[in-house]
Enzyme design. Structure first.
Site, PDB file in Angstrom:
ATOM      1  N   ASP A  95      15.983  72.099   9.195  1.00  0.00           N
ATOM      2  CA  ASP A  95      15.743  71.555   8.091  1.00  0.00           C
ATOM      3  C   ASP A  95      16.444  71.640   6.974  1.00  0.00           C
ATOM      4  OD1 ASP A  95      13.071  71.906   5.917  1.00  0.00           O
ATOM      5  OD2 ASP A  95      13.920  73.949   5.594  1.00  0.00           O
ATOM      6  N   ARG A 145      13.154  98.769  15.381  1.00  0.00           N
ATOM      7  CA  ARG A 145      12.045  98.320  16.080  1.00  0.00           C
ATOM      8  C   ARG A 145      10.553  99.121  15.826  1.00  0.00           C
ATOM      9  NH1 ARG A 145      13.635 101.203  22.135  1.00  0.00           N
ATOM     10  NH2 ARG A 145      14.312 102.406  20.802  1.00  0.00           N
TER      11      ARG A 145
END
Ligand code: G3H
Ligand code: 13P
Ligand code: ZN
Length: 316
Positions: free
Chosen positions: A83, A285
């Site tokens: 990109d 997490r």
């Protein structure tokens, strides 16, 4: 299936009147969220890596994550795309690293120089069976700094259809990012969203069957903006491109729609929410997991807006 380039995807998208999402990846959770969405929706995918992402995560780590995604999803065609490559060297490095598509963005340079740099990249890329997205015209956002363009006079920097025809003919690029009033980031418009879809329409008519790309196409979804603002953020003026405008553009010859800000906001909103609701939480997490789920749900929704859900097989 190994990584593919965009040729088959764009051919199918042009025939079917849909677009493929160009989603930016910076780490494992973002990649997994996007990939699990396309896997469930059976959609083709363009994973894109910016220079900033390369610097942040290192290409070796990003490539390993993307290779794992490809190996785990043999029926999903995936492109690895650079990109906003700014120089021949960055594009060459990415091609040598195994990218199947690169963007050379020399749009801040004068027309002739843009053509010269783009042509050089096209030559090296095509010799290596890699496709090239180029850019003509100037978006707002990150390009404002480069080009000294303020958002007030962005309308003067829309892609000129005559120049687009000449640019595509002379460079041999495979797709073209056009400026139609969008910009990067979360603050695209001051009051009301305004896009020059007529510019896309005219370029599409002048270059029939040629794939166009829309950058700066996040919508700044209300759900995430509200969560961010509720849980300690301060983004009241954030405003994106309405999804109805994306749908209109996709009916023309826009084959690729770039989305990064909506991923960032989904992740940030969920992390903020977990931190606010569970101040004793310290297991990454437990906040990155919900962030990954939010990205997945958001991308699934986008795949329907773009019309590419269920199109994996015909793009393979
Ligand atoms: O083009 C802009 C994309 O959102 C990439 O942004 O350069 O901060 O990675 P970045
Ligand atoms: P957004 O900032 O609107 O997500 O645009 C991303 C983009 O154009 C990446 O090239
Ligand atoms: Zn962009």
């Amino acid at each position: 299936m190994a990584l593919v380039d965009t040729r088959k995807m764009f051919d199918s998208a042009l025939k079917g009147g849909y677009a493929i999402g160009g989603f930016n990846v910076n780490n494992m959770e973002i990649t997994q969220g996007i990939v699990s969405a396309v896997a469930e929706e059976k959609a083709p995918l363009i994973l894109q890596v910016s220079r900033g992402a390369r610097a942040y995560a290192s290409m070796a780590y990003l490539k390993a994550i993307i290779d794992a995604a490809v190996a785990e999803n043999p029926n999903i065609p995936m492109v690895l795309h650079l990109d906003h490559g700014d120089t021949f060297e960055t594009c060459k490095q990415s091609i040598d690293d195994g990218f199947t598509s690169v963007m050379i963005d020399a749009s801040s340079r004068p027309f002739e120089e843009n053509i010269k740099v783009t042509k050089g990249v096209v030559e090296y890329a095509h010799d290596n069976n890699v496709v090239v997205e180029a850019e003509l015209g100037q978006l707002g956002g990150i390009e404002e700094d480069v080009a000294g363009v303020s958002s007030d006079d962005v309308s003067e920097h829309l892609t000129d259809p005559d120049e687009a025809v000449e640019f595509v003919e002379r460079t041999g690029c495979d797709s073209l990012a056009v400026a139609c009033g969008t910009s990067h980031g979360a603050y695209k418009f001051k009051s009301e969203p305004k896009l020059a879809l007529d510019v896309i329409q005219e370029i599409g008519e002048r270059l029939p069957g040629f794939p166009l790309v829309m950058h700066g196409s996040s919508s700044v979804l209300k759900e995430f903006k509200d969560l961010i603002n509720k849980y300690g953020g301060d983004m009241p003026d954030a405003m994106g491109v309405p999804e109805s405008a994306i749908s209109e553009a996709v009916k023309m010859t826009v084959c690729k729609v770039n989305i990064d800000t909506d991923l960032r906001m989904a992740m940030t909103a969920k992390v903020r929410q977990v931190f606010a609701e569970k101040p004793r939480e310290f297991d990454p997490r437990k906040y990155l997991g919900p962030a990954r789920e939010a990205i997945k749900a958001m991308v699934k929704h986008k795949l329907h807006i773009l019309g590419c859900a269920g199109k994996a097989a015909e793009c393979s």
